[in-house]
Design a protein around this motif. Structure first.
Motif, mmCIF file in Angstrom:
data_model
loop_
_atom_site.group_PDB
_atom_site.id
_atom_site.type_symbol
_atom_site.label_atom_id
_atom_site.label_comp_id
_atom_site.label_asym_id
_atom_site.label_seq_id
_atom_site.Cartn_x
_atom_site.Cartn_y
_atom_site.Cartn_z
ATOM 1 N N THR A 168 0.836 -1.196 0.000
ATOM 2 C CA THR A 168 0.000 0.000 0.000
ATOM 3 C C THR A 168 0.876 1.253 0.000
ATOM 4 O OG1 THR A 168 -0.114 0.038 2.414
ATOM 5 C CG2 THR A 168 -1.904 -1.086 1.267
ATOM 6 N N ALA A 169 0.287 2.336 -0.453
ATOM 7 C CA ALA A 169 0.902 3.665 -0.355
ATOM 8 C C ALA A 169 0.055 4.464 0.630
ATOM 9 C CB ALA A 169 0.930 4.349 -1.716
ATOM 10 N N ARG A 170 0.647 4.801 1.779
ATOM 11 C CA ARG A 170 -0.088 5.488 2.848
ATOM 12 C C ARG A 170 0.307 6.959 2.858
ATOM 13 N NH1 ARG A 170 1.187 2.088 7.023
ATOM 14 N NH2 ARG A 170 -0.355 0.632 6.249
ATOM 15 N N PHE A 171 -0.650 7.855 2.611
ATOM 16 C CA PHE A 171 -0.409 9.289 2.502
ATOM 17 C C PHE A 171 -0.739 9.968 3.829
ATOM 18 C CE2 PHE A 171 -1.015 7.713 -1.717
ATOM 19 C CZ PHE A 171 -0.243 8.507 -2.553
ATOM 20 N N GLY A 172 0.223 10.728 4.371
ATOM 21 C CA GLY A 172 0.040 11.365 5.669
ATOM 22 C C GLY A 172 -0.341 12.833 5.576
ATOM 23 N N ALA A 173 -0.357 13.471 6.724
ATOM 24 C CA ALA A 173 -0.701 14.892 6.813
ATOM 25 C C ALA A 173 0.455 15.747 6.304
ATOM 26 C CB ALA A 173 -1.019 15.255 8.258
#
Length: 199
Positions: A168-173
């Motif tokens: 997965t590609a997890r996008f943060g703040a």
């Protein structure tokens, strides 16, 4: 057509779906910065973006890898719309970053791997100064940390075929360069933002 085939194969083998946990997809100018453990990283992160954003988002890739051979160049430049840079260290740093400054100056977004090269560990290694220099010169661009999960296991260095491991590609703040913030402090904070997404 080639992009559709690559996307289909990648999704079939490793998934590579997006998880927007700290932000949402946006047409705002951004610099996405991520950990780097596999040659699939660029493909998975770029394809994790909604299709309209891909046209104005350029992965930053090493010329010595993605510029070699017809197939790599086809994927890296023609499909992924990458900006190839020379990481040999032979020329002035300003020359290396100029194509990136130019793209940001035109309102485009970037995908950056601040470690500079692939690492074998689950968590990112030290970040090089490119992210800091770009953030300082282009404060209008949002800085989005991304954690790429399992890609170093699915397609490690030396592998020829990806293993079927869910990625997965997890996008943060978004983060920002603070006024007067020292380079090393910022780079460690940016690294920590990616590490935090690893859970």
């Amino acid at each position: 057509m080639i992009g559709t085939v690559i996307l289909g194969l990648t999704r079939f083998l490793v998934g590579g779906h997006a998880r927007w946990v700290g932000c949402v997809p946006s047409s705002r100018q951004r610099i996405y910065f991520a950990n780097h453990g596999s040659h699939l990283d660029t493909i998975v992160l770029w394809f994790a973006l909604p299709e309209p954003l891909r046209a104005v988002t350029h992965p930053v890739a090493a010329r010595d890898y993605w510029g070699k051979g017809r197939l790599r160049r086809l994927v890296g430049v023609d499909v992924l719309n990458s900006i190839l840079i020379d990481r040999s260290g032979q020329g002035p740093r300003d020359d290396v970053l100029k194509p990136l400054h130019d793209a940001l100056g035109e309102g485009h977004s970037l995908i950056l791997f601040p470690e500079g090269t692939r690492g074998p560990d689950r968590l990112p290694g030290p970040f090089k100064s490119g992210l800091y220099n770009l953030a300082a010169a282009h404060p209008e661009a949002e800085l989005i940390p991304v954690y790429l999960e399992n890609l170093s296991r699915a397609f490690p260095k030396g592998a020829f075929i990806p293993a079927p491991i869910a990625c997965t590609a997890r996008f943060g703040a978004p983060i920002r360069l603070g006024e007067g913030e020292e380079k090393q402090v910022f780079l460690e904070r940016a690294r920590a933002a990616v590490t935090e997404l690893a859970g």
